[in-house]
Scaffold this active site. Structure first.
Site, PDB file in Angstrom:
ATOM      1  N   SER A 135       0.851  -1.181   0.000  1.00 37.49           N
ATOM      2  CA  SER A 135       0.000   0.000   0.000  1.00 37.49           C
ATOM      3  C   SER A 135       0.891   1.236   0.000  1.00 37.49           C
ATOM      4  O   SER A 135       1.748   1.378   0.867  1.00 37.49           O
ATOM      5  CB  SER A 135      -0.880  -0.032   1.258  1.00 37.49           C
ATOM      6  OG  SER A 135      -1.626   1.154   1.378  1.00 37.49           O
ATOM      7  N   LYS A 161      -1.091  -0.899  -4.378  1.00 30.77           N
ATOM      8  CA  LYS A 161      -2.319  -0.167  -4.014  1.00 30.77           C
ATOM      9  C   LYS A 161      -1.946   1.280  -3.763  1.00 30.77           C
ATOM     10  O   LYS A 161      -1.029   1.565  -2.986  1.00 30.77           O
ATOM     11  CB  LYS A 161      -2.927  -0.806  -2.771  1.00 30.77           C
ATOM     12  CG  LYS A 161      -3.874   0.076  -1.971  1.00 30.77           C
ATOM     13  CD  LYS A 161      -4.654  -0.764  -0.962  1.00 30.77           C
ATOM     14  CE  LYS A 161      -4.857  -0.042   0.358  1.00 30.77           C
ATOM     15  NZ  LYS A 161      -5.599  -0.882   1.331  1.00 30.77           N
ATOM     16  N   LYS A 163      -3.033   4.923  -2.388  1.00 25.91           N
ATOM     17  CA  LYS A 163      -3.988   5.671  -1.583  1.00 25.91           C
ATOM     18  C   LYS A 163      -4.415   6.887  -2.401  1.00 25.91           C
ATOM     19  O   LYS A 163      -3.549   7.556  -3.006  1.00 25.91           O
ATOM     20  CB  LYS A 163      -3.310   6.122  -0.286  1.00 25.91           C
ATOM     21  CG  LYS A 163      -3.052   4.970   0.673  1.00 25.91           C
ATOM     22  CD  LYS A 163      -4.361   4.413   1.194  1.00 25.91           C
ATOM     23  CE  LYS A 163      -4.163   3.527   2.398  1.00 25.91           C
ATOM     24  NZ  LYS A 163      -5.446   3.045   2.942  1.00 25.91           N
ATOM     25  N   ASP A 189      -7.327   3.013  -2.990  1.00 28.90           N
ATOM     26  CA  ASP A 189      -8.056   3.024  -1.718  1.00 28.90           C
ATOM     27  C   ASP A 189      -8.316   4.466  -1.304  1.00 28.90           C
ATOM     28  O   ASP A 189      -7.380   5.238  -1.103  1.00 28.90           O
ATOM     29  CB  ASP A 189      -7.226   2.315  -0.641  1.00 28.90           C
ATOM     30  CG  ASP A 189      -7.968   2.187   0.691  1.00 28.90           C
ATOM     31  OD1 ASP A 189      -9.133   2.642   0.785  1.00 28.90           O
ATOM     32  OD2 ASP A 189      -7.376   1.633   1.640  1.00 28.90           O
ATOM     33  N   GLU A 214     -11.268   0.754  -3.414  1.00 25.13           N
ATOM     34  CA  GLU A 214     -11.598   0.405  -2.031  1.00 25.13           C
ATOM     35  C   GLU A 214     -12.246   1.591  -1.323  1.00 25.13           C
ATOM     36  O   GLU A 214     -11.731   2.709  -1.364  1.00 25.13           O
ATOM     37  CB  GLU A 214     -10.279   0.016  -1.348  1.00 25.13           C
ATOM     38  CG  GLU A 214     -10.400  -0.631   0.002  1.00 25.13           C
ATOM     39  CD  GLU A 214      -9.009  -1.001   0.546  1.00 25.13           C
ATOM     40  OE1 GLU A 214      -8.058  -1.187  -0.251  1.00 25.13           O
ATOM     41  OE2 GLU A 214      -8.891  -1.104   1.773  1.00 25.13           O
ATOM     42  N   ASP A 239     -14.066  -1.855   2.743  1.00 24.01           N
ATOM     43  CA  ASP A 239     -13.140  -2.088   3.851  1.00 24.01           C
ATOM     44  C   ASP A 239     -13.863  -1.624   5.132  1.00 24.01           C
ATOM     45  O   ASP A 239     -14.514  -2.433   5.815  1.00 24.01           O
ATOM     46  CB  ASP A 239     -11.844  -1.293   3.591  1.00 24.01           C
ATOM     47  CG  ASP A 239     -10.866  -1.278   4.754  1.00 24.01           C
ATOM     48  OD1 ASP A 239     -11.170  -1.854   5.807  1.00 24.01           O
ATOM     49  OD2 ASP A 239      -9.766  -0.682   4.630  1.00 24.01           O
ATOM     50  N   LYS A 263     -10.126  -7.509   7.296  1.00 27.04           N
ATOM     51  CA  LYS A 263      -9.161  -7.139   8.337  1.00 27.04           C
ATOM     52  C   LYS A 263      -9.678  -7.693   9.649  1.00 27.04           C
ATOM     53  O   LYS A 263     -10.730  -7.259  10.136  1.00 27.04           O
ATOM     54  CB  LYS A 263      -9.063  -5.613   8.466  1.00 27.04           C
ATOM     55  CG  LYS A 263      -8.301  -4.911   7.371  1.00 27.04           C
ATOM     56  CD  LYS A 263      -8.289  -3.412   7.625  1.00 27.04           C
ATOM     57  CE  LYS A 263      -7.607  -2.673   6.476  1.00 27.04           C
ATOM     58  NZ  LYS A 263      -7.899  -1.211   6.540  1.00 27.04           N
ATOM     59  N   GLY A 291      -4.412  -4.723   5.765  1.00 32.43           N
ATOM     60  CA  GLY A 291      -3.354  -4.520   6.756  1.00 32.43           C
ATOM     61  C   GLY A 291      -3.609  -3.263   7.555  1.00 32.43           C
ATOM     62  O   GLY A 291      -4.297  -2.340   7.083  1.00 32.43           O
TER      63      GLY A 291
END
Ligand code: SMG
Ligand code: MG
Length: 370
Positions: A135, A161, A163, A189, A214, A239, A263, A291
């Protein structure tokens, strides 16, 4: 098995570089650990709360308070036969799933160590290695992000991934695709940073063949995600919104999510995480392991979970050195883009005593005898 006491402990772990998301920047982790001491073995749990309630409603001081005030007293009252009892015993207390998950993890680790069984075996792992995704935080400028992605790809990460947030989204994804090509597994995400009014803007992501987007909208906006899903080709993956197998079932039924980020902390523990995995598998829905910048302890359990058959997408399961120069445990080292699933009893790893001592900022012992 007799639970003799629980130690709460906080450790201060600097991050190798700042990690910025749409809700803030982290430069260090203040991790709350739970050590369950039984007459047969001891086990470790890791609480994934942040210091402030900016990812979800939970926060670390709140978790400490909950553990002292409600969770540990409830466990002290009974003869705890094993981790399977923890969820039900704590059900009278609403929410606080990360705090509950940390205790359940510690009890499960103690139980499994006593019996010589691994998390992987207990949860139902079918793989001995899991692929690693990474990430990548928001940065000040695109060239810096491209350097970071370049470095992670060179290390062998099999999925990236990014952000995102308003102002750091379409152009960034385009730049990554232009530089690294269409073969890189890529997803984004938003950590709830958008609203439905951004639907047409977000639809521009459809051009880049992302694995998923996400949590674009607020945690509670299941119907909004269902509506957005009808307007995008990019699959939506929830998520923050998925807090239990029940919310997962509802989100799936409503068409709000077609992939699930699991998660364990967010859903109340590894046992509920497995139930969500089973539910998703029954719906033919892919899942992957999220994570929370865990230490080597939480990472060990996440790797075991990610080895279950329904975890068909690479998780945010990276090597220790993604976040930490010195991990609490022996470092998790990636080989060929993969991590080995721990096979020893319980988590298969424990804190290195000298490192643990050095990083500890506070401990409290809570006896459990009754
Ligand atoms: O542990 O690799 C990791 C972090 C992955 O991006 C990550 N987690 O929303 O999925 C998420 C974020 C929340 C992290 S804030 C601690
Ligand atoms: Mg997320």
């Amino acid at each position: 098995m007799k639970l003799e006491g629980i130690e709460l402990r906080r450790v201060a772990m600097p991050l190798v570089s700042p990690f910025r998301t749409s809700f803030g920047t982290q430069t260090a982790k203040d991790i709350l650990l739970v050590r369950a001491v039984t007459d047969e073995a001891e086990g470790w749990g890791e609480c994934v709360t942040l210091p402030d309630p900016v990812y979800s409603a939970e926060y670390t001081e709140g978790a400490v308070d909950m553990l002292r005030r409600n969770i540990l007293p409830a466990l002290a009252e009974v003869d705890l036969a094993g981790a399977h009892m923890v969820g039900e015993l704590l059900a009278p207390f609403k929410g606080h799933r990360m705090a509950k998950a940390a205790v359940e993890m510690a009890v499960l680790d103690a139980e499994l160590r006593a019996e010589g069984r691994s998390f992987a075996r207990e949860l139902g792992a079918v793989r001995t290695q899991v692929p690693c995704g990474v990430s990548v935080g928001i940065m000040d400028e695109i060239p810096r992000l491209l350097d970071a992605v370049d470095g992670y790809l060179a290390e062998g990460y099999v999925r990236i991934k990014l952000k995102i947030e308003p102002g750091w989204d379409i152009d960034v994804v385009r730049a990554v695709r232009e530089r690294f090509g269409d073969d890189v597994g890529l997803q984004v995400d938003a950590n709830t940073a958008y609203t439905l009014r951004d639907a047409r803007h977000l639809a521009q992501l459809d051009a880049f063949d992302l694995l998923l987007i996400e949590q674009p909208l607020e945690e509670e906006d299941i119907l909004g995600h269902a509506e957005l899903a009808r307007m995008l080709r990019t699959p939506i993956c929830l998520d923050e919104s998925i807090t239990s197998a029940q919310t997962a079932a509802q989100a799936l039924t409503l068409g709000a999510t077609s992939v699930i980020n699991i998660k364990p902390g967010r859903v109340g523990g590894y046992l509920e995480a497995r139930r969500i995995h089973d539910l998703a598998a029954a719906h033919g829905v892919p899942v992957w392991c999220g994570g929370m910048v865990e230490s080597g302890l939480g990472r060990a359990a996440n790797i075991a979970l990610a080895a279950l058959p329904g975890f068909v997408l690479p998780g945010d399961v990276s090597a220790s050195d993604r976040f930490y120069r010195t991990d609490l445990t022996e470092p998790w080292v990636m080989r060929d883009g993969h991590l080995d699933v721990p096979q020893g009893p319980g988590l298969g790893v424990a804190p290195v005593p000298e490192i643990l001592d050095e990083l500890t900022t506070w401990t409290e012992w809570i006896p459990m005898g009754h």
